[in-house]
Write a protein that holds these residues in place. Sequence first.
Motif, mmCIF file in Angstrom:
data_model
loop_
_atom_site.group_PDB
_atom_site.id
_atom_site.type_symbol
_atom_site.label_atom_id
_atom_site.label_comp_id
_atom_site.label_asym_id
_atom_site.label_seq_id
_atom_site.Cartn_x
_atom_site.Cartn_y
_atom_site.Cartn_z
ATOM 1 N N GLY A 113 -9.549 15.070 -8.063
ATOM 2 C CA GLY A 113 -9.906 14.641 -6.720
ATOM 3 C C GLY A 113 -8.708 14.273 -5.883
ATOM 4 O O GLY A 113 -7.553 14.464 -6.276
ATOM 5 N N SER A 114 -8.967 13.739 -4.698
ATOM 6 C CA SER A 114 -7.905 13.399 -3.755
ATOM 7 C C SER A 114 -7.040 12.262 -4.283
ATOM 8 O O SER A 114 -7.478 11.437 -5.096
ATOM 9 N N LEU A 115 -5.804 12.209 -3.811
ATOM 10 C CA LEU A 115 -4.882 11.167 -4.229
ATOM 11 C C LEU A 115 -5.390 9.800 -3.780
ATOM 12 O O LEU A 115 -5.943 9.655 -2.687
ATOM 13 N N GLU A 116 -5.158 8.803 -4.618
ATOM 14 C CA GLU A 116 -5.583 7.447 -4.316
ATOM 15 C C GLU A 116 -4.395 6.494 -4.431
ATOM 16 O O GLU A 116 -3.426 6.758 -5.130
ATOM 17 N N ALA A 117 -4.504 5.361 -3.733
ATOM 18 C CA ALA A 117 -3.475 4.332 -3.833
ATOM 19 C C ALA A 117 -3.487 3.714 -5.220
ATOM 20 O O ALA A 117 -4.549 3.497 -5.822
ATOM 21 N N GLY A 118 -2.299 3.407 -5.735
ATOM 22 C CA GLY A 118 -2.213 2.798 -7.052
ATOM 23 C C GLY A 118 -2.505 1.313 -7.034
ATOM 24 O O GLY A 118 -3.021 0.759 -8.004
ATOM 25 N N TYR A 119 -2.170 0.654 -5.911
ATOM 26 C CA TYR A 119 -2.377 -0.788 -5.796
ATOM 27 C C TYR A 119 -3.032 -1.087 -4.455
ATOM 28 O O TYR A 119 -2.652 -0.524 -3.429
ATOM 29 N N THR A 120 -3.989 -1.971 -4.459
ATOM 30 C CA THR A 120 -4.712 -2.308 -3.227
ATOM 31 C C THR A 120 -4.467 -3.748 -2.779
ATOM 32 O O THR A 120 -5.052 -4.191 -1.789
ATOM 33 N N ASP A 121 -3.591 -4.477 -3.497
ATOM 34 C CA ASP A 121 -3.346 -5.878 -3.154
ATOM 35 C C ASP A 121 -2.018 -6.080 -2.434
ATOM 36 O O ASP A 121 -1.503 -7.190 -2.357
ATOM 37 N N ARG A 122 -1.429 -4.971 -1.925
ATOM 38 C CA ARG A 122 -0.151 -5.045 -1.218
ATOM 39 C C ARG A 122 -0.072 -3.893 -0.228
ATOM 40 O O ARG A 122 -0.850 -2.954 -0.289
ATOM 41 N N GLU A 123 0.883 -3.979 0.693
ATOM 42 C CA GLU A 123 0.976 -2.944 1.722
ATOM 43 C C GLU A 123 1.308 -1.591 1.110
ATOM 44 O O GLU A 123 2.180 -1.479 0.238
ATOM 45 N N GLN A 124 0.616 -0.582 1.588
ATOM 46 C CA GLN A 124 0.880 0.777 1.134
ATOM 47 C C GLN A 124 2.155 1.310 1.780
ATOM 48 O O GLN A 124 2.392 1.081 2.974
ATOM 49 N N PRO A 125 2.983 2.041 1.047
ATOM 50 C CA PRO A 125 4.235 2.541 1.611
ATOM 51 C C PRO A 125 4.042 3.416 2.846
ATOM 52 O O PRO A 125 4.915 3.460 3.713
ATOM 53 N N LEU A 126 2.915 4.113 2.932
ATOM 54 C CA LEU A 126 2.670 5.017 4.051
ATOM 55 C C LEU A 126 1.916 4.370 5.206
ATOM 56 O O LEU A 126 1.569 5.057 6.169
ATOM 57 N N LEU A 127 1.674 3.067 5.136
ATOM 58 C CA LEU A 127 0.851 2.436 6.161
ATOM 59 C C LEU A 127 1.427 2.626 7.560
ATOM 60 O O LEU A 127 0.691 2.930 8.512
#
Length: 392
Positions: A113-127
């Motif tokens: 499936g589609s790529l998912e974020a590895g961590y959801t408790d911090r800012e995403q690098p691509l935000l």
Amino acid sequence: MKVYVIGVGMTKFEKPGGDWDYPAMAKEAGTKALQDAGIDYDRVQEAYVGYCYGDSTSGQRAVYELGMTGVPIVNVNNNCATASTALYLAARAVRGGLANCALALGFEKMKSGSLEAGYTDREQPLLKHIEHLARLHEFAMPVAPWMFAAAGREHMAKYGTTVEQFAKIGYKNHKHSVNNPYAQFQDEYTLQDILDAKPIVDPLTRLQCSPTSDGSAAAILASESFVERHGLQDQAVEIIGQAMVTDLDSTFDGTAAGIVGVHMSTVAARQVYDQAGIGPEDVDVIELHDCFSTNELLTYEALGLCATGEGGKLVDNGATTYGGRWVVNPSGGLISKGHPLGATGLAQCAELTWQLRGIADARQVPGAKVALSHNIGLGGAAVVTAYRGATA
């Protein structure tokens, strides 16, 4: 100091979800590269190992399948440019005289499936990238195809590029992959098949998007003295230029193209041409980062194959396939060969090494002497590498 690719190896890229684990993948690719170079692992003085999905020191666990000799092993993670980053670091070690022989290895064991974020408790690098793009184009899911589709629509609005021209890139790359036993997909489709496939984000259909994949690839790099000492001159492929460029202020210039890395790619390509003393007209075969068909067309322009806005003309003129000015993605590219993030750039290196040795079988580009690879990761890094064959 000169740097040469003396051995390459890769696994077949496969759909995720099987029992095949990354140590076995790395062992297969690394063993093939060592056998190709005709050396044992104990000749390797440094190793750079790329992967995006895995715990710390997975690089060590992977390389230990080849041997445990105490040499430095560096884990590398640079989004979709991870494998080329490992190659870049290994080449710098050799070019700088820190090692006479270095290993670059990449692997990925992915989820379907589609790529998912590895961590959801911090800012995403691509935000920051996503927020800027959302001001220009209405947000859609999945995120990666939305970003590159937006850049494609922007190109259509500015330059008159058509849906069919993007679809022709998918058609070309699937057609090329028919002759690649390492490709995840080896099916040929009609242009209408490409257009009629499941819509993902306009103008992209499923057959214009790279899949998630499992697999590994590796390259052995060596100095000129090592090549001569081991009698590898006939198979050695020289890296004649290489550059890595990260995001610039122009990334956020108000264009989708900037956000998806076109400016990084343009600067990296210019640096490589300057280093190598060549231009795009001197290149015969190219493996570039076609994560989506829209990005392949944008990259034609970034690499200087044509002027900005004229990528569609290259497609219509058949300039990027067999019989054209360049053969782009003879392997089938990411769209059809597959895209295990940590292995992609090294799979490009393997394909181009085979092309420059003249041993690419049914994929062989006649008379290939100079090759170019392009690998990009958002967030971001673009790595461009130029190669020259031993007989060029």
